[in-house]
Design a protein around this motif. Sequence first.
Motif, mmCIF file in Angstrom:
data_model
loop_
_atom_site.group_PDB
_atom_site.id
_atom_site.type_symbol
_atom_site.label_atom_id
_atom_site.label_comp_id
_atom_site.label_asym_id
_atom_site.label_seq_id
_atom_site.Cartn_x
_atom_site.Cartn_y
_atom_site.Cartn_z
ATOM 1 N N ASP A 56 0.821 -1.214 0.000
ATOM 2 C CA ASP A 56 0.000 0.000 0.000
ATOM 3 C C ASP A 56 0.855 1.264 0.000
ATOM 4 O OD1 ASP A 56 -2.271 -1.531 -0.032
ATOM 5 O OD2 ASP A 56 -2.678 -1.346 2.123
ATOM 6 N N ASP A 57 1.923 1.267 0.793
ATOM 7 C CA ASP A 57 2.774 2.457 0.853
ATOM 8 C C ASP A 57 3.524 2.671 -0.468
ATOM 9 O OD1 ASP A 57 1.961 2.983 3.419
ATOM 10 O OD2 ASP A 57 3.659 1.946 4.357
ATOM 11 N N LEU A 58 3.934 1.583 -1.104
ATOM 12 C CA LEU A 58 4.592 1.702 -2.402
ATOM 13 C C LEU A 58 3.637 2.308 -3.435
ATOM 14 C CD1 LEU A 58 6.444 -1.739 -2.544
ATOM 15 C CD2 LEU A 58 7.484 0.494 -2.122
ATOM 16 N N VAL A 59 2.395 1.863 -3.405
ATOM 17 C CA VAL A 59 1.398 2.375 -4.348
ATOM 18 C C VAL A 59 1.131 3.853 -4.085
ATOM 19 C CG1 VAL A 59 -1.020 2.225 -5.069
ATOM 20 C CG2 VAL A 59 0.326 0.138 -4.750
ATOM 21 N N ARG A 60 1.052 4.238 -2.828
ATOM 22 C CA ARG A 60 0.818 5.647 -2.491
ATOM 23 C C ARG A 60 1.937 6.531 -3.015
ATOM 24 N NH1 ARG A 60 0.552 5.771 3.717
ATOM 25 N NH2 ARG A 60 -0.031 7.955 3.478
ATOM 26 N N VAL A 61 3.168 6.094 -2.802
ATOM 27 C CA VAL A 61 4.317 6.875 -3.272
ATOM 28 C C VAL A 61 4.315 6.959 -4.798
ATOM 29 C CG1 VAL A 61 6.824 6.843 -3.488
ATOM 30 C CG2 VAL A 61 5.767 6.475 -1.251
ATOM 31 N N ASP A 62 4.074 5.841 -5.445
ATOM 32 C CA ASP A 62 4.077 5.820 -6.903
ATOM 33 C C ASP A 62 2.971 6.721 -7.464
ATOM 34 O OD1 ASP A 62 4.850 5.022 -9.488
ATOM 35 O OD2 ASP A 62 3.362 3.426 -9.512
ATOM 36 N N THR A 63 1.780 6.631 -6.885
ATOM 37 C CA THR A 63 0.666 7.459 -7.349
ATOM 38 C C THR A 63 0.978 8.941 -7.165
ATOM 39 O OG1 THR A 63 -0.904 5.712 -6.743
ATOM 40 C CG2 THR A 63 -1.807 7.916 -7.086
ATOM 41 N N ALA A 64 1.603 9.276 -6.046
ATOM 42 C CA ALA A 64 1.967 10.669 -5.781
ATOM 43 C C ALA A 64 2.991 11.174 -6.798
ATOM 44 C CB ALA A 64 2.516 10.798 -4.359
ATOM 45 N N GLU A 65 3.975 10.346 -7.130
ATOM 46 C CA GLU A 65 4.997 10.768 -8.078
ATOM 47 C C GLU A 65 4.436 10.906 -9.490
ATOM 48 O OE1 GLU A 65 8.539 8.426 -7.773
ATOM 49 O OE2 GLU A 65 9.001 9.158 -5.752
ATOM 50 N N VAL A 66 3.547 10.013 -9.874
ATOM 51 C CA VAL A 66 2.905 10.126 -11.191
ATOM 52 C C VAL A 66 2.118 11.431 -11.270
ATOM 53 C CG1 VAL A 66 1.133 9.172 -12.701
ATOM 54 C CG2 VAL A 66 2.809 7.661 -11.642
ATOM 55 N N GLY B 91 5.414 8.063 7.028
ATOM 56 C CA GLY B 91 4.158 7.733 7.680
ATOM 57 C C GLY B 91 3.005 8.533 7.094
ATOM 58 N N THR B 92 2.408 9.399 7.911
ATOM 59 C CA THR B 92 1.301 10.229 7.425
ATOM 60 C C THR B 92 1.796 11.524 6.781
ATOM 61 O OG1 THR B 92 1.065 11.278 9.609
ATOM 62 C CG2 THR B 92 -0.290 9.314 9.150
ATOM 63 N N SER B 93 3.117 11.661 6.668
ATOM 64 C CA SER B 93 3.699 12.850 6.044
ATOM 65 C C SER B 93 4.459 12.467 4.782
ATOM 66 C CB SER B 93 4.656 13.562 7.011
ATOM 67 O OG SER B 93 3.966 13.994 8.172
ATOM 68 N N ALA B 94 4.468 13.383 3.826
ATOM 69 C CA ALA B 94 5.220 13.201 2.585
ATOM 70 C C ALA B 94 6.161 14.386 2.401
ATOM 71 C CB ALA B 94 4.285 13.085 1.395
ATOM 72 N N ARG B 95 7.370 14.117 1.962
ATOM 73 C CA ARG B 95 8.333 15.180 1.656
ATOM 74 C C ARG B 95 8.672 15.096 0.182
ATOM 75 N NH1 ARG B 95 13.843 14.795 1.774
ATOM 76 N NH2 ARG B 95 13.713 12.898 3.018
ATOM 77 N N ILE B 96 8.475 16.180 -0.539
ATOM 78 C CA ILE B 96 8.649 16.199 -1.986
ATOM 79 C C ILE B 96 9.997 16.806 -2.352
ATOM 80 C CG2 ILE B 96 7.753 17.102 -4.167
ATOM 81 C CD1 ILE B 96 4.996 17.255 -2.826
ATOM 82 N N GLU B 97 10.719 16.119 -3.231
ATOM 83 C CA GLU B 97 11.952 16.660 -3.814
ATOM 84 C C GLU B 97 11.724 16.853 -5.305
ATOM 85 O OE1 GLU B 97 15.098 13.931 -3.086
ATOM 86 O OE2 GLU B 97 14.938 14.016 -0.903
ATOM 87 N N LEU C 115 -4.542 10.712 -0.729
ATOM 88 C CA LEU C 115 -3.670 9.532 -0.686
ATOM 89 C C LEU C 115 -3.328 9.123 0.741
ATOM 90 C CD1 LEU C 115 -1.186 10.429 -3.600
ATOM 91 C CD2 LEU C 115 -3.108 8.817 -3.660
ATOM 92 N N GLY C 116 -3.789 9.895 1.721
ATOM 93 C CA GLY C 116 -3.548 9.543 3.110
ATOM 94 C C GLY C 116 -2.418 10.299 3.770
ATOM 95 N N PHE C 117 -1.898 11.310 3.090
ATOM 96 C CA PHE C 117 -0.841 12.124 3.693
ATOM 97 C C PHE C 117 -1.474 13.340 4.363
ATOM 98 C CE2 PHE C 117 1.575 10.105 0.124
ATOM 99 C CZ PHE C 117 2.456 9.369 0.919
ATOM 100 N N ALA C 118 -1.400 13.381 5.684
ATOM 101 C CA ALA C 118 -1.976 14.503 6.418
ATOM 102 C C ALA C 118 -1.130 15.755 6.283
ATOM 103 C CB ALA C 118 -2.135 14.125 7.894
ATOM 104 N N HIS C 119 0.166 15.569 6.080
ATOM 105 C CA HIS C 119 1.089 16.708 5.969
ATOM 106 C C HIS C 119 1.998 16.487 4.757
ATOM 107 C CE1 HIS C 119 -0.177 17.808 10.020
ATOM 108 N NE2 HIS C 119 0.072 16.563 10.387
#
Length: 270
Positions: free
Chosen positions: A200-210, A226-232, A257-261
């Motif tokens: 699930d976490d892999l899919v979330r990251v992939d969907t966010a990057e797409v 976790g519930t936070s995402a950091r974008i580069e 996607l489930g990222f609160a922050h």
Amino acid sequence: MRFTGIKSLGKGAGKKKLRNLEKRLTKLSSFAVAFSGGVDSTFLLAVAKRVNPKRLLAIIVSSQFVPEREIADAKRLAADLAVPHICLEVDILENEAVVRNTRQRCYHCKRQMFSLIKQTAEKRGLKSLLHGVNLDDLAEFRPGLRAAEELGFLSPLADEGFTKADIRQVSRQLGLETWDKPSQSCLATRIPHDVRINRDDLVRVDTAEVFLQDLGFDKVRVRYHGTSARIEVDPGRIDRILTPAIRQEISEKFQTLGFAHTSIDLDGYR
């Protein structure tokens, strides 16, 4: 894909390295290339095609760590180079040593995938195994290189002194479309060490990057916390991603996607 050949290079270190690489590969009777469709492996496969086209196989490995679009692109590139290729399926999440995600994760992952490549190549009578590691890679912490060495994989690009910059430059001169392709790494690298990896976490990251790529950010990483995402993103695109409209669009999407922050790394993609 147009591949113009060594005569187009003119004079310089790149031409000499390429000539030496071709000589090195010519000495091998047959070989399989671990192929991802990235800058390095595409360059290696293109040169291999020139020196020994009748005894060559590109082997692609598909797992949950590799986005489907990258697998599709690797298949297309191999076909464009007119190189026979196969794609092997691996359920990497069944490997507990990988899922634990220690600093040796890459070793265990590469050991499993490259063992499968080796078995496949041996069944087809291919005597040499190649992968596209370059000279810069040897200076980094890459436990997977040890697995490749243990299994007998050769690294002709590094052996001939090719850096990433060299490979991009010569690829461009030879007409390879991958010369400026952004560097890729598996989705597991987005998750901090010692945090267990799950689908699930892999899919979330992939969907966010797409999503970010669709917004025009080609060099991008979404780091999972976790519930936070950091974008580069590319440092030159930070101003754009910080515009109010883009920020709002990203924030709303990432919340679904489930990222609160969500934060932007001001140092940019690296």
